[in-house]
Design an enzyme around this catalytic site. Sequence first.
Site, PDB file in Angstrom:
ATOM      1  CB  SER A 211       0.432 -13.565  11.603  1.00 16.71           C
ATOM      2  OG  SER A 211       1.481 -13.609  12.525  1.00 16.71           O
ATOM      3  CG  ASP A 432       4.346  -6.764  11.676  1.00 15.87           C
ATOM      4  OD1 ASP A 432       4.521  -7.041  12.872  1.00 15.87           O
ATOM      5  OD2 ASP A 432       3.705  -7.484  10.888  1.00 15.87           O
ATOM      6  CG  HIS A 473       1.384  -8.732  13.441  1.00 20.52           C
ATOM      7  ND1 HIS A 473       2.245  -9.234  12.508  1.00 20.52           N
ATOM      8  CD2 HIS A 473       0.679  -9.797  13.899  1.00 20.52           C
ATOM      9  CE1 HIS A 473       2.102 -10.545  12.417  1.00 20.52           C
ATOM     10  NE2 HIS A 473       1.145 -10.898  13.252  1.00 20.52           N
TER      11      HIS A 473
END
Length: 609
Positions: A211, A432, A473
């Site tokens: 991320s 995600d 995610h």
Amino acid sequence: MRCSGFLRFSIKLVAAASFLAAATVASTSATGNGDANTKTSRQVGGVSCDPQTFANVLPSSAKIEKIEYVSAGSTFGEPGTDLMYPIPPTNLPELCAVIIAVASSPVSVYRFGIFLPAEWNGRFLAVGNGGFGGGINWLDMGAGVRYGFAAVSTDTGHNSTTGETRWALNQPEMKADWGYRAIHGTVQLGKTLVATYYSKPIGHSYYSGCSTGGRQGLKEVQISPDSFDGVLVGAPAWYTNHLNTWVCKVATYNWPATDPKHIDWQTLPPIGAEIVRQCDNDDGVVDGIISLPEQCNINYDALRCSDATTANASDFSKSDNCLNDEQIGTLKHVYQGYALDATGEIVMPGLLPGSENQMYTLLNYSEASPYGIGYLRYFVLNDPLFQAANFNDSLLTLAEALDPGNSTADDYNLSTFRDRGGKILLYHGASDGLVPTTAGSLYYDRAVQATSGGNVTETRKFFRRLEVPGMQHCGFTAVGAPWAMGGASQAAALGNDTYSVPGFVDAQHDMLLALVDWVENGKPVDQVIATTWQTSTKPSSGVARQRPICAYPDTAKWDGKGNVDEAASWSCGSAASEPSQVPHSAASRAYMNPFSIVVDVFRMLAIWP
């Protein structure tokens, strides 16, 4: 507007978890965490864990804040003060722990931690951060040191939870620390301290982050190609100025809650289940997983509320969760991405089909996601009073011009990194709902063009991309898909004394070990086997599914006869044709900056790193 009951509960749970984390770990950490100025020397593998060991190599801008000998089986962290990572790793191997503070400007300071194991494998590992959070990532360092790496992490120059952005108000130097400067300085000085401590050069240097951590890794490769030999990049939030601006615009698609276009967060999982029903079989296997989301052609008529005159109505269209035309429009906007109002040009693509179970993190804050409105308020405009209702596309132009903190990682020519032998593995969950999966493919496509003239085969010699069907995610799954494969923060999701993939600590199942094998032994990563368990975050519950995750452009193919839950029944092969564009989606282009209040909750409970 008010938060939903679910989000109000999450906020309360964050506060409770923070208190409990500090209370339950305080007594343990207090047993060993010595004063920073204590001169007591302890031997770690024959080396003094003592400030004097580093005295001659620290620059004038840096100081030792704490140094501590950690015996095998002990813990180390900052449970009372680290807002982002309050849960420390436990059952550590014997090591020397060091915290360094560095003045990055006359008005800013960043900190970083180092774990120096007694049994060192000769390698250096830097680990990344998440969201806008500030804190040393002790959990990922703890996982790294169990492999034998000397591990480092920075707090990015501030102390906050992942969605907190007020620290950036009128603070350009702190924005620069978060954007690139803290991770770069940590890597450079961290390497010097590691080599000094062991009195020998580092053999190979690696990075792992997801991320914002993925963005940090790409940014460091771009500004300092010699920092790492191997880089593991997960769900990269690299397109900061576009992506975070889009996250604010998303609020205009779904609010106010009284508008017919509004989709309630509780409706999203049933929508997801219907889309799985429609697109599960696109790969020829009905297993509850959308393995080819780019080829998923959503039948919106099956989502639209039916009446007695509707022919062949789906079960969903007859349910209480069915959608009106305005709500279908909202859903299409999210898949489509950022379309400029004046021209309709797509400047940042949206989410893929299959991401609906995590889509609430974009759609269902009471006003707008903090990763969008917080970015505009405190990074771009320096105006805490800005409201999402006042959003217009000129803000994108401003964000592009300012690029606060120089955080956007949009240099696509990686030839210098390639030419010195560097390797990159980029992975992204196909489900995600925070950072669109298309972020990874967009960056990869542009890197292929800029570095290799559009030749994917040439690019694959140093840079490979893996798309993980059904993974959300950075990890986890809502559909029982295999997801654990040694990615950043995944071990911490399984416990604070865990590393790699429990029971499968090898280069076939662990991306970090596969990357090491590629860098040091020249073995390209064609696939990595992902794992999930009967209880998806509890390895002791027994393996439920394993499946190879193939390096693009290959995809996993079932052999047509074996158990679909066993990796041996699958192989990686070339796709018959290039994936088609998802209707109403620019699918194969871009992202957002991560996490949500709910993820904050998981992080506090050590369910999520």
